[in-house]
Write a protein that holds these residues in place. Structure first.
Motif, mmCIF file in Angstrom:
data_model
loop_
_atom_site.group_PDB
_atom_site.id
_atom_site.type_symbol
_atom_site.label_atom_id
_atom_site.label_comp_id
_atom_site.label_asym_id
_atom_site.label_seq_id
_atom_site.Cartn_x
_atom_site.Cartn_y
_atom_site.Cartn_z
ATOM 1 N N LEU A 112 2.360 -6.837 2.096
ATOM 2 C CA LEU A 112 1.831 -5.767 2.939
ATOM 3 C C LEU A 112 0.344 -5.560 2.677
ATOM 4 O O LEU A 112 -0.467 -5.488 3.610
ATOM 5 C CB LEU A 112 2.606 -4.463 2.656
ATOM 6 C CG LEU A 112 2.007 -3.172 3.234
ATOM 7 C CD1 LEU A 112 2.009 -3.205 4.760
ATOM 8 C CD2 LEU A 112 2.778 -1.953 2.724
ATOM 9 N N LYS A 113 -0.018 -5.511 1.422
ATOM 10 C CA LYS A 113 -1.351 -5.081 1.008
ATOM 11 C C LYS A 113 -2.416 -6.164 1.141
ATOM 12 O O LYS A 113 -3.535 -5.898 1.595
ATOM 13 C CB LYS A 113 -1.259 -4.612 -0.447
ATOM 14 C CG LYS A 113 -2.345 -3.703 -0.943
ATOM 15 C CD LYS A 113 -1.913 -3.158 -2.302
ATOM 16 C CE LYS A 113 -2.935 -2.251 -2.906
ATOM 17 N NZ LYS A 113 -2.434 -1.683 -4.189
ATOM 18 N N ASN A 131 -5.104 1.007 5.580
ATOM 19 C CA ASN A 131 -4.664 1.661 4.355
ATOM 20 C C ASN A 131 -3.145 1.553 4.301
ATOM 21 O O ASN A 131 -2.441 2.137 5.132
ATOM 22 C CB ASN A 131 -5.104 3.130 4.358
ATOM 23 C CG ASN A 131 -4.583 3.897 3.151
ATOM 24 O OD1 ASN A 131 -4.005 3.317 2.234
ATOM 25 N ND2 ASN A 131 -4.788 5.205 3.154
ATOM 26 N N GLN A 132 -2.616 0.820 3.348
ATOM 27 C CA GLN A 132 -1.177 0.602 3.275
ATOM 28 C C GLN A 132 -0.411 1.909 3.082
ATOM 29 O O GLN A 132 0.697 2.067 3.608
ATOM 30 C CB GLN A 132 -0.829 -0.394 2.162
ATOM 31 C CG GLN A 132 -1.001 0.099 0.746
ATOM 32 C CD GLN A 132 -2.448 0.028 0.276
ATOM 33 O OE1 GLN A 132 -3.324 -0.444 1.008
ATOM 34 N NE2 GLN A 132 -2.700 0.463 -0.943
ATOM 35 N N LEU A 148 -0.018 3.482 6.471
ATOM 36 C CA LEU A 148 0.996 2.813 7.276
ATOM 37 C C LEU A 148 2.389 3.279 6.877
ATOM 38 O O LEU A 148 3.241 3.565 7.733
ATOM 39 C CB LEU A 148 0.888 1.297 7.123
ATOM 40 C CG LEU A 148 -0.389 0.631 7.641
ATOM 41 C CD1 LEU A 148 -0.340 -0.870 7.358
ATOM 42 C CD2 LEU A 148 -0.560 0.875 9.131
ATOM 43 N N ALA A 189 5.512 -2.458 6.756
ATOM 44 C CA ALA A 189 5.468 -1.003 6.570
ATOM 45 C C ALA A 189 6.705 -0.342 7.151
ATOM 46 O O ALA A 189 7.171 0.687 6.637
ATOM 47 C CB ALA A 189 4.207 -0.424 7.204
ATOM 48 N N ASP A 194 1.827 3.325 -2.304
ATOM 49 C CA ASP A 194 2.705 2.155 -2.366
ATOM 50 C C ASP A 194 3.344 1.983 -3.740
ATOM 51 O O ASP A 194 4.529 1.678 -3.845
ATOM 52 C CB ASP A 194 1.960 0.888 -1.941
ATOM 53 C CG ASP A 194 0.676 0.654 -2.733
ATOM 54 O OD1 ASP A 194 0.239 1.554 -3.471
ATOM 55 O OD2 ASP A 194 0.088 -0.440 -2.586
ATOM 56 N N VAL A 224 1.374 -6.083 7.991
ATOM 57 C CA VAL A 224 1.526 -4.659 8.305
ATOM 58 C C VAL A 224 2.896 -4.360 8.896
ATOM 59 O O VAL A 224 3.339 -3.204 8.902
ATOM 60 C CB VAL A 224 0.412 -4.180 9.255
ATOM 61 C CG1 VAL A 224 -0.945 -4.276 8.578
ATOM 62 C CG2 VAL A 224 0.414 -4.981 10.558
ATOM 63 N N ARG A 243 -10.478 -4.070 3.783
ATOM 64 C CA ARG A 243 -9.056 -4.372 3.989
ATOM 65 C C ARG A 243 -8.630 -4.160 5.433
ATOM 66 O O ARG A 243 -7.646 -4.718 5.879
ATOM 67 C CB ARG A 243 -8.211 -3.499 3.054
ATOM 68 C CG ARG A 243 -6.748 -3.903 2.993
ATOM 69 C CD ARG A 243 -5.998 -3.111 1.947
ATOM 70 N NE ARG A 243 -6.466 -3.448 0.614
ATOM 71 C CZ ARG A 243 -6.154 -2.758 -0.472
ATOM 72 N NH1 ARG A 243 -5.400 -1.678 -0.368
ATOM 73 N NH2 ARG A 243 -6.602 -3.130 -1.653
ATOM 74 N N ASP A 289 -1.873 -8.980 4.918
ATOM 75 C CA ASP A 289 -1.929 -8.392 6.265
ATOM 76 C C ASP A 289 -0.570 -8.335 6.951
ATOM 77 O O ASP A 289 -0.491 -8.374 8.182
ATOM 78 C CB ASP A 289 -2.908 -9.164 7.158
ATOM 79 C CG ASP A 289 -4.342 -9.020 6.684
ATOM 80 O OD1 ASP A 289 -4.607 -8.104 5.890
ATOM 81 O OD2 ASP A 289 -5.192 -9.808 7.108
#
Length: 253
Positions: free
Chosen positions: A104-105, A150-151, A154, A113, A217, A110, A147, A108
């Motif tokens: 995820l971080k 922001n994980q 998400l 999430a 996270d 995403v 980045r 990419d």
């Protein structure tokens, strides 16, 4: 409509079975083939060390055995009570959890999430039930620029939407670009994050007297959660609970 938008629109109209032929579903953890999208394969699922009761009521770290004496506190929670009221996490930070977080971080992914946020919703039911709003731990603007997302935001959006809670991604601001926490001791982590957060004056009314659910996270030592919680409480929040996907710690509490 652009070519990309046209293709996306067409794909949305396809039956699920047809989509699976074009994009075969894969495991969110290791990428191997699975029957359904957004799931874990049997190997990753059994490898995920889910956190269950009994656990420390403050830090959420699991105990090896149930002592049967009511609400439990770990020695650390007694000696060093955190700023946040309670913390909960889905799983211990082992190889499978690390893979999900890193994909995820840093890769990419995403799309992860969604599945991770839903798992956090299940593990954080008690915290969500008491929350008035959801606030993600922010990135500094330069790190966010590098980045591109922001994980924590998400994950927080998924949790807030599923729980029907207000999502407040602009309330908390990271005002200082801190060095990476990797490799730092507990004391150094706390020092590194001292004064790193503040509540936006323009958005402070969103948390005034409210019980905030803070999202990140991973919790390692709790330094980030403490620093962010301290800023939220100073900004007017009534209380802060912390919900993360993974927790770095052992199973002894």
């Amino acid at each position: 409509m652009t070519a990309f938008e046209a293709v996306t629109s067409a794909l949305r109209g396809l039956p699920r079975g047809a989509l699976s032929l074009i994009y075969p579903p894969t495991c969110s953890g290791c990428g191997c083939a699975t029957a359904d999208p957004g799931t874990l394969c049997p190997s990753c699922w059994t490898g995920l060390h889910l956190i269950e009761e009994p656990l420390c009521q403050r830090f959420g770290t699991p105990f090896a055995v149930d002592l049967g004496v009511g609400p439990l506190l770990s020695p650390r929670a007694i000696a060093e009570p955190p700023v946040f009221a309670r913390a909960r996490a889905v799983a211990l930070y082992n190889d499978v959890a690390r893979s999900l977080v890193h994909r995820l971080k840093y890769e990419d992914r995403v799309d992860l999430a969604g599945v991770m946020g839903r798992m956090m919703t299940g593990s954080g039911r008690a915290l969500i039930a008491d929350a008035d709003c959801v606030v993600p731990v922010p990135l500094h603007r330069w790190r966010l620029w590098r980045r591109r997302f922001n994980q924590a935001a998400l994950l927080g959006r998924v949790i807030a939407k599923g729980a029907g809670l207000p999502f407040e991604p602009s309330v908390l601001i990271r005002i200082r670009a801190t060095r990476s926490q990797v490799g730092l001791s507990r004391a150094a982590r706390a020092q590194n994050l001292s004064g790193a957060f503040r509540v936006s004056a323009a958005r402070a009314h969103c948390i005034q007297g409210r019980r905030v659910l803070l999202i990140d996270d991973v919790m390692t030592t709790g330094a980030t959660g403490n620093a962010a919680s301290r800023a939220l409480l100073r900004g007017g929040a009534a209380s802060v609970d912390l919900l993360t996907f993974a927790l770095v710690g052992d199973a002894t509490g």
